[in-house]
Design a protein around this motif. Structure first.
Motif, PDB file in Angstrom:
ATOM      1  N   TYR A  87       1.488  -1.911  13.728  1.00  0.00           N
ATOM      2  CA  TYR A  87       0.736  -2.831  12.864  1.00  0.00           C
ATOM      3  C   TYR A  87      -0.714  -2.942  13.333  1.00  0.00           C
ATOM      4  O   TYR A  87      -1.647  -2.919  12.519  1.00  0.00           O
ATOM      5  CB  TYR A  87       1.387  -4.210  12.870  1.00  0.00           C
ATOM      6  N   ALA A  88      -0.910  -3.052  14.643  1.00  0.00           N
ATOM      7  CA  ALA A  88      -2.267  -3.157  15.173  1.00  0.00           C
ATOM      8  C   ALA A  88      -3.072  -1.903  14.877  1.00  0.00           C
ATOM      9  O   ALA A  88      -4.247  -1.980  14.486  1.00  0.00           O
ATOM     10  CB  ALA A  88      -2.217  -3.415  16.677  1.00  0.00           C
ATOM     11  N   LEU A  89      -2.456  -0.742  15.038  1.00  0.00           N
ATOM     12  CA  LEU A  89      -3.170   0.506  14.791  1.00  0.00           C
ATOM     13  C   LEU A  89      -3.436   0.735  13.306  1.00  0.00           C
ATOM     14  O   LEU A  89      -4.388   1.438  12.939  1.00  0.00           O
ATOM     15  CB  LEU A  89      -2.367   1.681  15.353  1.00  0.00           C
ATOM     16  N   ALA A  90      -2.599   0.164  12.453  1.00  0.00           N
ATOM     17  CA  ALA A  90      -2.747   0.396  11.015  1.00  0.00           C
ATOM     18  C   ALA A  90      -3.666  -0.606  10.336  1.00  0.00           C
ATOM     19  O   ALA A  90      -4.403  -0.249   9.402  1.00  0.00           O
ATOM     20  CB  ALA A  90      -1.370   0.385  10.345  1.00  0.00           C
ATOM     21  N   TRP A  91      -3.667  -1.880  10.789  1.00  0.00           N
ATOM     22  CA  TRP A  91      -4.332  -2.921  10.010  1.00  0.00           C
ATOM     23  C   TRP A  91      -5.308  -3.793  10.796  1.00  0.00           C
ATOM     24  O   TRP A  91      -5.842  -4.754  10.256  1.00  0.00           O
ATOM     25  CB  TRP A  91      -3.278  -3.825   9.358  1.00  0.00           C
ATOM     26  N   ILE A  92      -5.536  -3.497  12.055  1.00  0.00           N
ATOM     27  CA  ILE A  92      -6.512  -4.252  12.843  1.00  0.00           C
ATOM     28  C   ILE A  92      -7.616  -3.291  13.265  1.00  0.00           C
ATOM     29  O   ILE A  92      -7.347  -2.265  13.905  1.00  0.00           O
ATOM     30  CB  ILE A  92      -5.866  -4.910  14.073  1.00  0.00           C
ATOM     31  N   ASP A  93      -8.847  -3.602  12.906  1.00  0.00           N
ATOM     32  CA  ASP A  93      -9.981  -2.750  13.254  1.00  0.00           C
ATOM     33  C   ASP A  93     -10.476  -3.090  14.660  1.00  0.00           C
ATOM     34  O   ASP A  93     -10.820  -4.239  14.952  1.00  0.00           O
ATOM     35  CB  ASP A  93     -11.123  -2.950  12.253  1.00  0.00           C
ATOM     36  N   PHE A  94     -10.510  -2.095  15.527  1.00  0.00           N
ATOM     37  CA  PHE A  94     -11.059  -2.285  16.870  1.00  0.00           C
ATOM     38  C   PHE A  94     -11.548  -0.934  17.378  1.00  0.00           C
ATOM     39  O   PHE A  94     -11.131   0.120  16.880  1.00  0.00           O
ATOM     40  CB  PHE A  94     -10.011  -2.872  17.829  1.00  0.00           C
ATOM     41  N   ARG A  95     -12.425  -0.981  18.323  1.00  0.00           N
ATOM     42  CA  ARG A  95     -13.030   0.238  18.850  1.00  0.00           C
ATOM     43  C   ARG A  95     -11.985   1.079  19.583  1.00  0.00           C
ATOM     44  O   ARG A  95     -11.203   0.568  20.377  1.00  0.00           O
ATOM     45  CB  ARG A  95     -14.167  -0.121  19.799  1.00  0.00           C
ATOM     46  N   GLY A  96     -11.989   2.377  19.306  1.00  0.00           N
ATOM     47  CA  GLY A  96     -11.062   3.300  19.948  1.00  0.00           C
ATOM     48  C   GLY A  96      -9.716   3.406  19.275  1.00  0.00           C
ATOM     49  O   GLY A  96      -8.797   4.030  19.823  1.00  0.00           O
ATOM     50  N   ARG A  97      -9.574   2.818  18.081  1.00  0.00           N
ATOM     51  CA  ARG A  97      -8.269   2.844  17.413  1.00  0.00           C
ATOM     52  C   ARG A  97      -7.846   4.272  17.073  1.00  0.00           C
ATOM     53  O   ARG A  97      -6.689   4.648  17.303  1.00  0.00           O
ATOM     54  CB  ARG A  97      -8.322   1.997  16.144  1.00  0.00           C
ATOM     55  N   ASP A  98      -8.745   5.055  16.515  1.00  0.00           N
ATOM     56  CA  ASP A  98      -8.399   6.426  16.138  1.00  0.00           C
ATOM     57  C   ASP A  98      -8.021   7.257  17.358  1.00  0.00           C
ATOM     58  O   ASP A  98      -7.108   8.097  17.297  1.00  0.00           O
ATOM     59  CB  ASP A  98      -9.562   7.078  15.395  1.00  0.00           C
ATOM     60  N   ALA A  99      -8.710   7.039  18.467  1.00  0.00           N
ATOM     61  CA  ALA A  99      -8.379   7.774  19.694  1.00  0.00           C
ATOM     62  C   ALA A  99      -6.981   7.406  20.193  1.00  0.00           C
ATOM     63  O   ALA A  99      -6.237   8.266  20.686  1.00  0.00           O
ATOM     64  CB  ALA A  99      -9.423   7.489  20.770  1.00  0.00           C
ATOM     65  N   LEU A 100      -6.620   6.136  20.056  1.00  0.00           N
ATOM     66  CA  LEU A 100      -5.272   5.719  20.451  1.00  0.00           C
ATOM     67  C   LEU A 100      -4.209   6.368  19.583  1.00  0.00           C
ATOM     68  O   LEU A 100      -3.153   6.777  20.069  1.00  0.00           O
ATOM     69  CB  LEU A 100      -5.161   4.198  20.366  1.00  0.00           C
ATOM     70  N   VAL A 101      -4.479   6.467  18.281  1.00  0.00           N
ATOM     71  CA  VAL A 101      -3.513   7.114  17.386  1.00  0.00           C
ATOM     72  C   VAL A 101      -3.305   8.567  17.791  1.00  0.00           C
ATOM     73  O   VAL A 101      -2.174   9.069  17.852  1.00  0.00           O
ATOM     74  CB  VAL A 101      -3.989   7.009  15.922  1.00  0.00           C
TER      75      VAL A 101
END
Length: 295
Positions: free
Chosen positions: A102-116
């Motif tokens: 849920y956090a990776l899909a709907w919460i905007d934060f720096r480095g999210r794409d790298a975490l995915v």
């Protein structure tokens, strides 16, 4: 698409599907029939001879479940261990992965794409490569993590930790792909109405994500229930913590010739995952098809 549907509906494809199904199920049928045959017949004749001279018995199942005076039986004593190992090993990664997805899909934060991308990359790490570092971590500790060298029933924690860690990358990847495909208008409308992330998570996203959650739960349940490597390496293999798979491996005997026990024990062990799959089959199918059709 029309041409593909016509090919799938053709007689040749149907015949091929029937042949594949027969070839796939024949060994299982042979194993089932062998589990009801006497020991001397299993070791001297093929399972197909049962059709000409049917000599069936329940002694194999009695020996496997209750022991029948044989120390290599008593599979029922390890059933509870398998349940204690499997249920938390499904719930822990399911809850953690749902929150992370849920956090990776709907919460905007720096480095999210790298975490995915990192979560996706972790799926390629072989389980076998992590066992030795895990054993070292439990026995000696690492950096700020203290040693977790325990004995007895406390070793269930080792197995839970391992299965949770190994399952999280796939679980987060699966649930993230599903949650990211939810209607954005629905989420934004709830936010406009003042819904917090907790409200969105529990009242909107959780009901919609049920098929994906059930799909992962079924896959993880079957995987953990049938696991031998992790359980044998981390549970200690004792009667206090060993699951049924460890006992099934011991039933083969020192020379691997106790076939009558293995055939019966295999079906006893398979009863629970088959029952779980059949009871959740509808949700499982919906979870597999989720996201395959847009609009």
């Amino acid at each position: 698409m029309t041409g593909v549907r016509e090919r799938l509906a053709s007689r040749a494809f149907s015949l091929t599907a029937v042949v594949v199904a027969v070839l796939w199920t024949t060994p299982t049928l042979g194993l089932l029939l062998s589990s009801f045959r006497p020991e001397d017949e299993i070791k001297t004749t093929g399972w197909w001879t049962v059709f000409g001279a049917p000599h069936l018995t329940l002694d194999n199942y009695g020996e496997v479940v209750s022991g029948g005076g044989n120390a290599s039986g008593r599979l029922a004593e390890y059933f509870v261990n398998s349940v204690v190992i499997t249920v938390p090993s499904v719930l822990f990664p399911l809850v953690l992965a749902f929150l992370a997805a849920y956090a990776l899909a709907w919460i905007d934060f720096r480095g999210r794409d790298a975490l995915v991308v990192g979560v996706f990359a972790l799926q390629i790490v072989p389980l076998q490569m992590a066992l030795v570092p895990l054993l070292r971590l439990f026995s000696r500790g690492w950096l700020f993590l203290p040693a977790w060298n325990v004995t007895g029933p406390a070793r269930f924690g080792h197995v839970w930790f391992a299965h949770t860690a190994f399952a999280l990358p796939f679980a987060v990847f699966l649930l993230h792909n599903f949650l990211a495909g939810l209607p954005r208008d629905l989420i934004e409308a709830a936010r406009v109405d003042g819904a917090s992330h907790g409200t969105l998570l529990l009242r909107i996203v959780l009901p919609l994500a049920r098929p994906a959650l059930v799909t992962f739960a079924v896959v993880q349940f079957v995987w953990v229930w049938n696991d031998l490597l992790v359980a044998l390496a981390l549970s200690g293999g004792t009667a206090e913590t060993a699951p049924m798979t460890v006992r099934l491996a011991a039933m083969a005997g020192t020379r691997g010739n106790e076939w009558q026990r293995l055939t019966a024990g295999a079906f006893v062990s398979a009863l629970v995952p088959v029952a779980v799959f059949l009871s959740l089959q509808r949700h499982f199918a919906r979870g597999l098809l989720a996201g395959s059709v847009k609009g």
